[in-house]
Design an enzyme around this catalytic site. Structure first.
Site, PDB file in Angstrom:
ATOM      1  N   ASP A 147      42.460  41.528  39.820  1.00 20.12           N
ATOM      2  CA  ASP A 147      42.589  40.145  40.281  1.00 20.12           C
ATOM      3  C   ASP A 147      43.059  39.300  39.098  1.00 20.12           C
ATOM      4  O   ASP A 147      42.401  39.261  38.056  1.00 20.12           O
ATOM      5  CB  ASP A 147      41.238  39.637  40.776  1.00 20.12           C
ATOM      6  N   LYS A 151      44.386  30.653  38.114  1.00 20.80           N
ATOM      7  CA  LYS A 151      44.077  29.286  37.707  1.00 20.80           C
ATOM      8  C   LYS A 151      43.435  29.282  36.323  1.00 20.80           C
ATOM      9  O   LYS A 151      42.580  30.117  36.016  1.00 20.80           O
ATOM     10  CB  LYS A 151      43.157  28.622  38.726  1.00 20.80           C
ATOM     11  N   ASP A 183      51.276  42.787  38.903  1.00 20.53           N
ATOM     12  CA  ASP A 183      52.473  42.193  39.495  1.00 20.53           C
ATOM     13  C   ASP A 183      52.459  40.687  39.290  1.00 20.53           C
ATOM     14  O   ASP A 183      53.219  39.967  39.926  1.00 20.53           O
ATOM     15  CB  ASP A 183      52.562  42.527  40.984  1.00 20.53           C
TER      16      ASP A 183
END
Length: 244
Positions: A147, A151, A183
């Protein structure tokens, strides 16, 4: 379960369970997972179904396609897969047993005939496991499409950070490889920055030209997530770092 029993467990950000798990996979979690769950000892001669030459660790194996493919391709290597997402764990168990439907459930669940007993699963936050692994025990670590927490205010949630890098460097043997695939451009830049800022240096980026990190490694196993990223126009990169 093998755990760091410190009461100050790190806070985990992410899903532990998704959509309802069907009967066959629920049975695999209840009846078969205990037989492949990682036990609290680290001995290459006894921790898998047979002695192994090397041990690889995959952190967050998702739906299990990569670790299942790697374990099949390298029967003399032991694989530790760490994952908290129950649906992903259930899918890996399906891949290695071949059981997809309730009608497929035999009286005794076993691995597919072409598979070695060379996968052990840690079904919790890998950070609870790392401190238990002996120095230099691991030959290769995979961190694939983590993950990115894009932010800025969530940057501290990213797995690649100074503390985790120190632990990975400790458990990796000299010359061992940490492979990070992503990615997301923010995570790529973040990873390279974190590696380069280590003092003293712990890892060396092995790339000598663009194709070394833009193209899939020779032993690569494509995943469902990767295929989705490609379909959506996101090009993954593959960063290999050698333990100094």
């Amino acid at each position: 379960m093998l755990l760091n029993n410190n009461s100050d467990k790190p806070k985990f950000f992410g899903r532990r369970k998704g959509r309802t798990i069907r009967k066959a996979k629920s049975t695999l979690l209840e009846a078969f997972l205990p037989s492949v769950r990682l036990q609290p000892h680290f001995d290459k001669q006894t921790m898998f179904g047979k002695p192994v030459e090397k041990v690889f660790l995959e952190i967050g194996f998702g739906d299990g396609q990569h670790i299942a493919g790697q374990a099949l391709a390298h029967p003399d290597t032991g694989f530790i897969g760490a994952e908290v997402f129950k649906n992903g764990i259930a899918n890996l168990l399906t891949l290695i047993t071949g059981i997809k439907q309730s009608a497929d459930l035999p009286e005794k669940i076993t691995l597919l005939p072409d598979r070695q007993d060379n996968i052990r699963i840690f079904d919790d936050d890998v950070r609870l496991l790392l401190s238990s692994i002996p120095d230099g025990f691991i030959d290769k670590v995979f961190l694939l499409f983590p993950d990115p927490w894009p932010k800025k205010r969530h940057a501290e949630r990213r797995f690649i950070n100074p503390d985790n890098l120190k632990e990975l460097a400790r458990i990796l043997k000299k010359g061992g490889i940490l492979r990070v695939a992503t990615d997301h451009k923010i995570y790529k830049a973040w990873t390279l920055r974190q590696i380069c800022r280590q003092e003293p240096p712990l890892f060396r980026w092995t790339a000598s030209c663009g194709k070394d990190w833009k193209n899939e490694p020779q032993d690569w196993i494509r995943t469902k997530y990767q295929m989705k990223a490609l379909e959506e126009g996101r090009r993954p990169v593959f960063l290999d770092f050698e333990r100094l």
